[in-house]
Every structure is written in C-alpha cells, then in structure tokens.
Design a protein around this motif. Structure first.
Motif, mmCIF file in Angstrom:
data_model
loop_
_atom_site.group_PDB
_atom_site.id
_atom_site.type_symbol
_atom_site.label_atom_id
_atom_site.label_comp_id
_atom_site.label_asym_id
_atom_site.label_seq_id
_atom_site.Cartn_x
_atom_site.Cartn_y
_atom_site.Cartn_z
ATOM 1 N N LEU A 48 3.795 5.772 -5.696
ATOM 2 C CA LEU A 48 3.690 5.814 -7.149
ATOM 3 C C LEU A 48 2.540 6.724 -7.601
ATOM 4 C CD1 LEU A 48 4.375 2.101 -8.131
ATOM 5 C CD2 LEU A 48 5.894 4.068 -8.403
ATOM 6 N N LEU A 49 1.442 6.679 -6.881
ATOM 7 C CA LEU A 49 0.311 7.545 -7.204
ATOM 8 C C LEU A 49 0.674 9.017 -7.026
ATOM 9 C CD1 LEU A 49 -2.706 7.758 -7.947
ATOM 10 C CD2 LEU A 49 -3.173 7.695 -5.495
ATOM 11 N N VAL A 50 1.367 9.344 -5.940
ATOM 12 C CA VAL A 50 1.795 10.723 -5.689
ATOM 13 C C VAL A 50 2.782 11.177 -6.766
ATOM 14 C CG1 VAL A 50 3.100 12.193 -4.097
ATOM 15 C CG2 VAL A 50 1.301 10.692 -3.223
ATOM 16 N N LEU A 51 3.704 10.303 -7.167
ATOM 17 C CA LEU A 51 4.656 10.659 -8.221
ATOM 18 C C LEU A 51 3.939 10.896 -9.557
ATOM 19 C CD1 LEU A 51 7.676 8.277 -7.506
ATOM 20 C CD2 LEU A 51 7.608 10.756 -7.295
ATOM 21 N N ILE A 64 0.832 -1.200 0.000
ATOM 22 C CA ILE A 64 0.000 0.000 0.000
ATOM 23 C C ILE A 64 0.870 1.255 0.000
ATOM 24 C CG2 ILE A 64 -1.668 1.321 1.350
ATOM 25 C CD1 ILE A 64 -2.905 -1.339 2.198
ATOM 26 N N SER A 65 1.949 1.248 0.729
ATOM 27 C CA SER A 65 2.857 2.402 0.756
ATOM 28 C C SER A 65 3.493 2.626 -0.608
ATOM 29 C CB SER A 65 3.958 2.182 1.796
ATOM 30 O OG SER A 65 3.413 2.104 3.082
ATOM 31 N N ILE A 66 3.912 1.550 -1.268
ATOM 32 C CA ILE A 66 4.527 1.675 -2.591
ATOM 33 C C ILE A 66 3.508 2.215 -3.600
ATOM 34 C CG2 ILE A 66 5.473 0.358 -4.529
ATOM 35 C CD1 ILE A 66 6.865 -1.407 -2.450
ATOM 36 N N LEU A 67 2.283 1.720 -3.563
ATOM 37 C CA LEU A 67 1.246 2.216 -4.464
ATOM 38 C C LEU A 67 0.939 3.691 -4.203
ATOM 39 C CD1 LEU A 67 -1.250 -0.778 -4.610
ATOM 40 C CD2 LEU A 67 0.285 0.029 -6.400
#
Length: 129
Positions: free
Chosen positions: A22-25, A16-19
């Motif tokens: 990636l969403l913020v980027l 969830i943290s990685i997603l």
C-alpha cells in the motif's frame, strides 16, 4: 509457566507485506501526479514564454515604426502589429504643429472571440408559460 504463553504474538509477516504494498502504491500515485503537474507547468510556461517573446517582437517593431515616423514627414500613422491569434498591438502616432510626435495609442488589444449563435445559451430572461 511456558515462555511462549506469556509473550504477545508478533505482527505477522502478511500484515507488514500488505502495508508495504500500500505504501509503494501510494508513493507511485504521488509520483504520477507530480509528473503530470510538472508537464502541465512546463506547457504553460512555454506558452507564456512564446507569448512574451511575440509581444516584445511586436513592441520592437512598433519602436522602429516610431523612429521612422519621427524622422519622416507624414502627418499621422496608425497601424496594428500582430502578437498572437488573439492579440495585436495597436499604435497611433500624430505629428504636432511644432514637429514633435505625439503617441495617441500604444496598446495591446484582444480580439473579440467569435460567438456561435447556434448554441442555446440562456439570456437571463424567465420563459413565459
């Protein structure tokens, strides 16, 4: 049977943290692209507004010249009024035999760009061996 063995394992907090990262980027990238596009649109709109204002200033000056020519007694008036570095307004007025004024030219003309003859530009011919 143990209750923990029958339930599937939940998604780990790491995924969830990685997603989220990636969403913020991705959203940050879209925001930067939107800002760059908006700045380019603003520059183009400003350049267009400046060109239109310069055209209407030259057009108003041509209208003043026409009015002065119509009130005068000259036989012919031909002049150019600058709009931008690449364009000018060409006007040509002639007085008729009955005293009326005929407009022969009231036209925006583009200045021919200077061509650098030193650049090796292909002329379309096939080189001979």
């Amino acid at each position: 049977m143990n209750q923990s063995e029958s339930r599937p394992a939940p998604i780990g907090i790491g995924v969830i943290s990685i997603l989220t990262v990636l969403l913020v980027l991705a959203l940050s990238l879209f925001a930067a692209l939107t800002l760059a596009s908006a700045r380019a649109d603003l520059a183009l709109s400003q350049r267009n507004a400046d060109t239109v204002q310069a055209y209407y200033s030259a057009d108003a000056e041509a209208a003043r010249l026409y009015a002065a020519f119509a009130d005068g007694d000259e036989a012919e008036l031909e002049t150019t009024l600058p709009i931008t570095e690449q364009q000018y307004l060409a006007v040509h007025f002639v007085r008729q035999d009955d005293g009326s004024v005929r407009v022969l030219q009231w036209q925006t003309v583009s200045v021919e760009p200077e061509i650098d003859e030193h650049l090796p530009v292909w002329d379309g011919s096939i080189p001979q061996s």
